[in-house]
Each structure stands twice: as structure tokens, then as C-alpha cells.
Design an enzyme around this catalytic site. Structure first.
Site, PDB file in Angstrom:
ATOM      1  N   ASP A  45      -7.960   3.204   2.022  1.00 44.40           N
ATOM      2  CA  ASP A  45      -7.277   3.437   2.773  1.00 44.40           C
ATOM      3  C   ASP A  45      -8.184   4.291   4.055  1.00 44.40           C
ATOM      4  O   ASP A  45      -8.477   5.104   4.187  1.00 44.40           O
ATOM      5  CB  ASP A  45      -6.163   4.711   2.336  1.00 44.40           C
ATOM      6  CG  ASP A  45      -5.034   4.707   3.105  1.00 44.40           C
ATOM      7  OD1 ASP A  45      -5.219   4.409   4.601  1.00 44.40           O
ATOM      8  OD2 ASP A  45      -3.959   5.184   2.558  1.00 44.40           O
ATOM      9  N   CYS A  56      -1.140   0.574   7.244  1.00 44.27           N
ATOM     10  CA  CYS A  56      -2.487   0.341   7.555  1.00 44.27           C
ATOM     11  C   CYS A  56      -2.822  -1.002   6.868  1.00 44.27           C
ATOM     12  O   CYS A  56      -3.090  -2.019   7.444  1.00 44.27           O
ATOM     13  CB  CYS A  56      -3.629   1.347   7.310  1.00 44.27           C
ATOM     14  SG  CYS A  56      -3.309   3.029   8.158  1.00 44.27           S
ATOM     15  N   ARG A  57      -3.134  -0.767   5.498  1.00 41.36           N
ATOM     16  CA  ARG A  57      -3.796  -1.839   4.965  1.00 41.36           C
ATOM     17  C   ARG A  57      -2.686  -3.093   4.472  1.00 41.36           C
ATOM     18  O   ARG A  57      -3.011  -4.290   4.705  1.00 41.36           O
ATOM     19  CB  ARG A  57      -4.201  -1.215   3.361  1.00 41.36           C
ATOM     20  CG  ARG A  57      -5.276  -0.278   3.603  1.00 41.36           C
ATOM     21  CD  ARG A  57      -5.718   0.196   2.121  1.00 41.36           C
ATOM     22  NE  ARG A  57      -4.654   1.151   1.916  1.00 41.36           N
ATOM     23  CZ  ARG A  57      -4.675   1.736   0.869  1.00 41.36           C
ATOM     24  NH1 ARG A  57      -5.468   1.540  -0.422  1.00 41.36           N
ATOM     25  NH2 ARG A  57      -3.569   2.538   0.152  1.00 41.36           N
ATOM     26  N   SER A  58      -1.789  -2.638   3.939  1.00 35.79           N
ATOM     27  CA  SER A  58      -0.740  -3.811   3.602  1.00 35.79           C
ATOM     28  C   SER A  58      -0.179  -4.597   4.996  1.00 35.79           C
ATOM     29  O   SER A  58      -0.292  -5.739   4.858  1.00 35.79           O
ATOM     30  CB  SER A  58       0.497  -3.209   2.841  1.00 35.79           C
ATOM     31  OG  SER A  58       1.238  -2.570   3.671  1.00 35.79           O
ATOM     32  N   CYS A  88       0.794  -1.200  -0.178  1.00 40.11           N
ATOM     33  CA  CYS A  88       0.148  -0.004   0.091  1.00 40.11           C
ATOM     34  C   CYS A  88       0.839   1.121  -0.025  1.00 40.11           C
ATOM     35  O   CYS A  88       2.193   1.193   0.075  1.00 40.11           O
ATOM     36  CB  CYS A  88      -0.870   0.126   1.008  1.00 40.11           C
ATOM     37  SG  CYS A  88      -0.260   0.180   2.759  1.00 40.11           S
ATOM     38  N   ASN A 127       2.380   1.438   4.278  1.00 40.59           N
ATOM     39  CA  ASN A 127       2.704   0.396   4.898  1.00 40.59           C
ATOM     40  C   ASN A 127       2.536   0.355   6.324  1.00 40.59           C
ATOM     41  O   ASN A 127       3.408  -0.172   7.067  1.00 40.59           O
ATOM     42  CB  ASN A 127       4.158  -0.218   4.676  1.00 40.59           C
ATOM     43  CG  ASN A 127       4.785  -1.645   5.164  1.00 40.59           C
ATOM     44  OD1 ASN A 127       5.706  -1.729   5.636  1.00 40.59           O
ATOM     45  ND2 ASN A 127       3.646  -2.536   4.971  1.00 40.59           N
TER      46      ASN A 127
END
Length: 147
Positions: free
Chosen positions: A113, A13-15, A8, A11
Site C-alpha cells: 500500500d 491508491c492501489r485499486s 483495496c 479505494n
């Protein structure tokens, strides 16, 4: 063992959410996460993502910090999964031409995000679904002899 990296923007939050959710579902693959940018380099996983891990009983490495994807990562990982269309586009620009076949969207629809939306629960739901879908896809590739 096939190697997967989730990517993301920052690096945080999402990934990392995808990394540790996928690790909670399987130990058949080497799984990590990275950023397309260096904006958050060295920063820990966002507190909202950490709260999701705690709420859903997902084990995670609290010492993980943001890392930007590198040329070595493009060479090393078998699957490079961008969390949204912008991440996939950035990855394609950063990646050596001969390795672009490794880049895939994480899901049919971009994962929003939560840094911007504030909705970490929606992100978790989409990440969990996406991880399950990828596990099914990988299993199908094994069964079809593509793996």
C-alpha cells in the site's frame, strides 16, 4: 462481457490504479474498483496515484471517488480481486458464502500500500505486472472454454 472489480482498503491508491491500468490495456471487460472499508468513502484518487497516471500516460476519471464494496457488487462482478492478503481475507468475511469463489488474490505477492510505503512507482510496477498476468489468465480461460 466479464466484470472485474479490484479491491483495496480505501479505494484511493492501489485499486483505482489497477482499475485504470487495466482499462488502459483492454476494453474487453467491465472494470471497476472498490474498498473493503468506508474510511475514505467519497474521497478522490490519491494524488500519488494521480501522479503515476500522468507520468505513465494512463487515462483516468478524475471524478472517481472511493466506494466501499457492497452485497450487490459481490453478486454483480465475476472476478473480485483483492490487492493484498488482508484485503482477500476481509472480502472473504464480507462475502456471502455462495459467492466466495469469485474472490481471488490480485497477484502471487501482495501489492504494498503506497499510502504507507510512499512508493507509488513500485506499486505501479506491481499493478502493471498483475494486470498483464490477469489478462493472460483470462485469455487462457477463453481458449480453454472455461469462459
Amino acid at each position: 462481457m466479464k466484470k472485474i472489480v479490484f479491491v483495496c482498503l480505501g479505494n484511493i491508491c492501489r485499486s483505482p490504479m489497477a482499475e485504470f491500468v487495466m482499462k488502459s490495456l483492454t476494453d474487453d471487460y467491465e472494470i471497476e474498483s472498490r474498498a473493503t472499508s468506508s474510511w475514505e468513502h467519497g474521497n478522490p484518487i490519491h494524488k500519488g496515484t494521480q501522479a503515476i497516471f500522468k507520468n505513465h500516460g494512463v487515462d483516468y476519471d478524475s471524478s472517481k471517488t472511493s466506494l466501499q464494496i457492497s452485497k450487490r457488487d459481490f453478486e454483480y462482478f465475476d472476478y473480485i480481486l483483492g490487492m493484498d492478503e488482508s484485503n482477500v481475507s476481509d472480502l472473504r468475511q464480507m462475502c456471502p458464502q455462495s459467492l466466495k469463489h469469485k474472490i481471488h488474490p490480485f497477484a502471487a505477492e501482495s501489492v504494498p500500500d503506497p499510502w504507507y510505503t510512499g512508493d507509488f512507482e513500485e506499486t505501479y510496477d506491481r499493478v502493471l505486472t498483475g494486470c498483464r498476468d490477469w489478462l493472460a489468465r483470462l485469455e487462457n480461460e477463453i481458449n480453454d472454454g472455461k469462459y
